[in-house]
Design a protein around this motif. Structure first.
Motif, PDB file in Angstrom:
ATOM      1  N   ASN A  84       8.828  23.422  37.058  1.00  0.00           N
ATOM      2  CA  ASN A  84      10.245  23.491  37.014  1.00  0.00           C
ATOM      3  C   ASN A  84      10.523  24.008  38.760  1.00  0.00           C
ATOM      4  O   ASN A  84      11.607  23.545  39.050  1.00  0.00           O
ATOM      5  N   ILE A  85       9.611  24.739  39.416  1.00  0.00           N
ATOM      6  CA  ILE A  85       9.813  25.008  40.736  1.00  0.00           C
ATOM      7  C   ILE A  85       9.786  23.706  41.351  1.00  0.00           C
ATOM      8  O   ILE A  85      10.614  23.320  42.262  1.00  0.00           O
ATOM      9  N   PHE A  86       8.871  22.666  41.301  1.00  0.00           N
ATOM     10  CA  PHE A  86       8.933  21.454  41.925  1.00  0.00           C
ATOM     11  C   PHE A  86      10.167  20.817  41.548  1.00  0.00           C
ATOM     12  O   PHE A  86      10.651  20.395  42.579  1.00  0.00           O
ATOM     13  N   ILE A  87      10.643  20.663  40.429  1.00  0.00           N
ATOM     14  CA  ILE A  87      11.788  19.810  40.399  1.00  0.00           C
ATOM     15  C   ILE A  87      13.059  20.478  40.982  1.00  0.00           C
ATOM     16  O   ILE A  87      13.876  19.727  41.833  1.00  0.00           O
ATOM     17  N   ALA A  88      13.108  21.988  40.925  1.00  0.00           N
ATOM     18  CA  ALA A  88      14.169  22.381  41.727  1.00  0.00           C
ATOM     19  C   ALA A  88      14.111  22.269  43.041  1.00  0.00           C
ATOM     20  O   ALA A  88      15.161  22.222  43.875  1.00  0.00           O
TER      21      ALA A  88
ATOM     22  N   ARG B  48       2.258  -2.501  45.380  1.00  0.00           N
ATOM     23  CA  ARG B  48       2.215  -3.507  44.028  1.00  0.00           C
ATOM     24  C   ARG B  48       2.956  -2.347  43.226  1.00  0.00           C
ATOM     25  O   ARG B  48       2.255  -1.332  42.604  1.00  0.00           O
ATOM     26  N   GLU B  49       4.039  -2.815  42.279  1.00  0.00           N
ATOM     27  CA  GLU B  49       4.751  -1.827  41.451  1.00  0.00           C
ATOM     28  C   GLU B  49       3.970  -2.134  40.327  1.00  0.00           C
ATOM     29  O   GLU B  49       4.009  -3.039  39.853  1.00  0.00           O
ATOM     30  N   LEU B  50       3.638  -0.836  39.617  1.00  0.00           N
ATOM     31  CA  LEU B  50       3.209  -0.872  38.280  1.00  0.00           C
ATOM     32  C   LEU B  50       4.298  -0.723  37.183  1.00  0.00           C
ATOM     33  O   LEU B  50       5.014  -0.135  37.675  1.00  0.00           O
ATOM     34  N   GLN B  51       3.920  -1.059  35.715  1.00  0.00           N
ATOM     35  CA  GLN B  51       4.991  -0.742  34.955  1.00  0.00           C
ATOM     36  C   GLN B  51       4.560   0.587  34.320  1.00  0.00           C
ATOM     37  O   GLN B  51       4.541   0.725  33.033  1.00  0.00           O
ATOM     38  N   ASN B  52       4.601   1.703  35.208  1.00  0.00           N
ATOM     39  CA  ASN B  52       4.469   3.092  34.606  1.00  0.00           C
ATOM     40  C   ASN B  52       5.450   3.852  35.330  1.00  0.00           C
ATOM     41  O   ASN B  52       5.854   3.880  36.519  1.00  0.00           O
ATOM     42  N   PHE B  53       6.283   4.616  34.202  1.00  0.00           N
ATOM     43  CA  PHE B  53       7.326   5.321  35.109  1.00  0.00           C
ATOM     44  C   PHE B  53       7.469   6.735  34.789  1.00  0.00           C
ATOM     45  O   PHE B  53       7.064   7.154  33.493  1.00  0.00           O
ATOM     46  N   ARG B  54       8.028   7.627  35.274  1.00  0.00           N
ATOM     47  CA  ARG B  54       8.463   9.067  35.028  1.00  0.00           C
ATOM     48  C   ARG B  54       9.901   9.036  35.246  1.00  0.00           C
ATOM     49  O   ARG B  54      10.279   8.968  36.187  1.00  0.00           O
ATOM     50  N   VAL B  55      10.672   9.426  34.297  1.00  0.00           N
ATOM     51  CA  VAL B  55      12.004   9.813  34.168  1.00  0.00           C
ATOM     52  C   VAL B  55      12.233  11.209  34.738  1.00  0.00           C
ATOM     53  O   VAL B  55      11.754  12.163  33.900  1.00  0.00           O
ATOM     54  N   LEU B  56      12.854  11.461  35.869  1.00  0.00           N
ATOM     55  CA  LEU B  56      13.074  12.692  36.447  1.00  0.00           C
ATOM     56  C   LEU B  56      14.404  13.289  35.878  1.00  0.00           C
ATOM     57  O   LEU B  56      14.716  14.525  35.913  1.00  0.00           O
TER      58      LEU B  56
ATOM     59  N   VAL C 182      17.835  24.261  37.364  1.00  0.00           N
ATOM     60  CA  VAL C 182      17.225  22.936  37.344  1.00  0.00           C
ATOM     61  C   VAL C 182      18.277  21.818  36.870  1.00  0.00           C
ATOM     62  O   VAL C 182      18.624  20.720  37.366  1.00  0.00           O
ATOM     63  N   ARG C 183      19.151  22.138  35.690  1.00  0.00           N
ATOM     64  CA  ARG C 183      20.010  21.492  35.167  1.00  0.00           C
ATOM     65  C   ARG C 183      21.144  21.000  36.222  1.00  0.00           C
ATOM     66  O   ARG C 183      21.614  19.756  36.264  1.00  0.00           O
ATOM     67  N   ASP C 184      21.746  21.955  36.629  1.00  0.00           N
ATOM     68  CA  ASP C 184      22.917  21.828  37.631  1.00  0.00           C
ATOM     69  C   ASP C 184      22.532  20.878  38.715  1.00  0.00           C
ATOM     70  O   ASP C 184      23.086  20.024  39.303  1.00  0.00           O
ATOM     71  N   SER C 185      21.287  21.031  39.413  1.00  0.00           N
ATOM     72  CA  SER C 185      20.637  20.283  40.716  1.00  0.00           C
ATOM     73  C   SER C 185      20.653  18.850  40.067  1.00  0.00           C
ATOM     74  O   SER C 185      21.063  17.866  40.771  1.00  0.00           O
ATOM     75  N   LEU C 186      19.990  18.678  38.940  1.00  0.00           N
ATOM     76  CA  LEU C 186      19.887  17.259  38.364  1.00  0.00           C
ATOM     77  C   LEU C 186      21.079  16.534  37.889  1.00  0.00           C
ATOM     78  O   LEU C 186      21.203  15.287  38.372  1.00  0.00           O
ATOM     79  N   LEU C 187      22.139  17.260  37.684  1.00  0.00           N
ATOM     80  CA  LEU C 187      23.457  16.723  37.093  1.00  0.00           C
ATOM     81  C   LEU C 187      24.164  16.075  38.303  1.00  0.00           C
ATOM     82  O   LEU C 187      24.721  15.156  38.510  1.00  0.00           O
ATOM     83  N   GLN C 188      23.809  16.946  39.253  1.00  0.00           N
ATOM     84  CA  GLN C 188      24.448  16.477  40.583  1.00  0.00           C
ATOM     85  C   GLN C 188      23.984  15.223  41.256  1.00  0.00           C
ATOM     86  O   GLN C 188      24.523  14.460  41.616  1.00  0.00           O
ATOM     87  N   ILE C 189      22.735  15.166  41.096  1.00  0.00           N
ATOM     88  CA  ILE C 189      22.027  14.016  41.405  1.00  0.00           C
ATOM     89  C   ILE C 189      22.316  12.710  40.701  1.00  0.00           C
ATOM     90  O   ILE C 189      22.794  11.555  41.251  1.00  0.00           O
ATOM     91  N   LEU C 190      22.604  12.930  39.546  1.00  0.00           N
ATOM     92  CA  LEU C 190      22.835  11.782  38.179  1.00  0.00           C
ATOM     93  C   LEU C 190      24.439  11.456  38.703  1.00  0.00           C
ATOM     94  O   LEU C 190      24.522  10.229  38.753  1.00  0.00           O
ATOM     95  N   ASP C 191      25.191  12.398  39.087  1.00  0.00           N
ATOM     96  CA  ASP C 191      26.674  11.981  39.210  1.00  0.00           C
ATOM     97  C   ASP C 191      26.830  11.191  40.609  1.00  0.00           C
ATOM     98  O   ASP C 191      27.689  10.447  40.593  1.00  0.00           O
ATOM     99  N   GLY C 192      25.764  11.213  41.416  1.00  0.00           N
ATOM    100  CA  GLY C 192      26.003  10.624  42.921  1.00  0.00           C
ATOM    101  C   GLY C 192      25.379   9.149  42.701  1.00  0.00           C
ATOM    102  O   GLY C 192      25.402   8.450  43.666  1.00  0.00           O
ATOM    103  N   ILE C 193      24.718   8.939  41.586  1.00  0.00           N
ATOM    104  CA  ILE C 193      24.008   7.404  41.434  1.00  0.00           C
ATOM    105  C   ILE C 193      25.280   6.456  40.959  1.00  0.00           C
ATOM    106  O   ILE C 193      26.076   6.606  40.321  1.00  0.00           O
TER     107      ILE C 193
END
Length: 416
Positions: A5-9, A211-219, A402-413
């Protein structure tokens, strides 16, 4: 604060500081036989590929052709039958040479002499791993790993026909659609998406040498569906990372919304449906999912198998699972059962229990899925599922950051 969570924040704070969302430019993967030596990894001014200093050799790239094996390829590049046999013996315990597959890439390293000699043969077992056959001296065989990187990207779009198509139209792999359906599978019926449903995703994609692989991590992700917005916020609690909604409730529930991955509903729950085989109206207390034969079928929740049988004039191969004192589920017309599944077997949520088929009274490949509440059939698309444990009181403040930071990123997409 948990390291994850420190990493994400921390990451989202940096992103926001530089003005919103960002992602790395990704490169289209080149065919292996066209990759230049300069694409290799450079360490201490010595350019290496597969751990081999490339400046010392000429390199030829190729693909294993149908009918070829290791012996045919190596003999084509100058090795004798005896030398191939010797090398094969060296490979024992490292790599089974019988598993060389059509279409896989390989590289041949030769000396720059007037009469070139093959000194290394490298077989790419996968985009990540390779086998180096050292043909110098006493011969040797070893396994290696290509360096892997994760590139962060964003995507936003609208559903026109299906989420798969929408992802492709946005220039993103449809595999990401499957990952989203797994994350939101307890909250959203992905068989019932509507036109103009919107999605926004911040994610990482695994790459190897561009080369892009078909492995994903949803942040982080959001999905607008039926006048509601669903969020997926990753958060680590008690050593377990789960996705939570904006209120801190786990997205994972007691039951999945559907027992298989992302195919179409061909018939819904009804008290009077025209049966295509019997040619008359009768109740259809289940949901039919049209899918290719062999598609894996999951248990929607943990439970015990209480029936495994075949019914010629109806369900064909079918399984029945008791999940608790209230709910049981039935999976019909299966082409076969998963290995080890027997009456009395304990199954986990999303464990493969069988495969889509068309056995019994059926006109085509599909799964007839049914849910019973205290013995009464109910519409599988409307059952409510209790979520797993929410964010605890002690973690709510950390989660909010964490939530507020991520929601701000999503709103900017930007949504395309």
């Amino acid at each position: 604060m948990n390291k994850r969570n420190i990493f994400i924040a921390g990451v989202v704070a940096v992103v926001l500081a530089v003005g919103g969302t960002f992602y790395y430019m990704h490169h289209m993967a080149q065919p292996l036989d066209e990759v230049a030596v300069t694409d290799s990894v450079e360490v201490d001014n010595i350019v290496r590929k597969y751990g081999i200093p490339v400046s010392l050799y000429d390199i030829k790239y190729g693909l294993v052709e149908p009918g070829q094996n290791l012996s045919i390829i190596l003999r084509k590049h100058g090795l004798s039958v005896g030398e191939v046999h010797r090398l094969t013996k060296k490979a024992e315990g490292v790599f089974d040479v019988r598993k060389v597959k059509d279409g896989q890439a390989y590289a041949v390293f030769t000396t720059r002499d007037s009469i070139p000699q093959t000194v290394y043969f490298v077989y790419e077992e996968s985009p990540k791993s390779y086998i180096v056959f050292d043909l110098k001296g006493d011969y040797g065989v070893k396994r290696g790993e290509n360096p892997v990187t994760w590139e962060r990207k964003t995507v936003g779009g609208r559903v026109k026909t299906s989420l798969w198509v929408a992802m492709q139209q946005c220039g993103t792999s449809s595999q990401l659609a499957l990952d989203l359906s797994n994350i939101f599978g307890w909250s959203i019926d992905f068989f019932g998406l509507q036109k103009e449903d919107e999605f926004r995703v911040w994610y990482e994609q695994e790459t190897v040498e561009g080369r892009e692989l078909q492995n994903f991590r949803v942040l982080a992700a959001s999905f607008s569906h039926e006048d509601s917005v669903y969020y997926a916020i990753p958060f680590v609690q008690d050593g377990e990372e789960l996705y939570y909604n904006a209120d801190g409730n786990s997205l994972e529930g007691e039951f999945l919304k559907a027992p298989l991955d992302y195919y179409r509903i061909s018939s819904r729950f009804s008290n009077s449906r025209f049966h295509p085989v019997l040619r008359r109206y009768r109740a259809h207390h289940g949901v039919d999912y049209a899918a290719p034969k062999g598609t894996p079928v999951y248990a929607i929740g943990k439970g015990k198998v209480i029936a495994k049988a075949y019914q010629a004039g109806g369900a064909g191969n079918y399984l029945k699972i008791r999940h608790n004192s209230r709910y049981t589920t039935t999976y019909m017309h299966l082409s076969g059962f998963a290995k080890g599944i027997q009456v009395g077997s304990e199954v986990k949520q999303k464990e493969v229990i069988g495969y889509v088929g068309s056995t019994g009274l059926s006109t085509g490949s599909h799964l007839d899925f049914r849910v019973y509440d205290n013995g009464t059939p109910v519409n599988p698309l409307t059952i409510k599922s209790q979520p797993k444990k929410p964010v605890s009181e002690d973690n709510k403040e950390q989660f909010a950051v964490v939530r507020d930071s991520l929601l701000q990123i999503l709103d900017g997409i930007k949504v395309h």
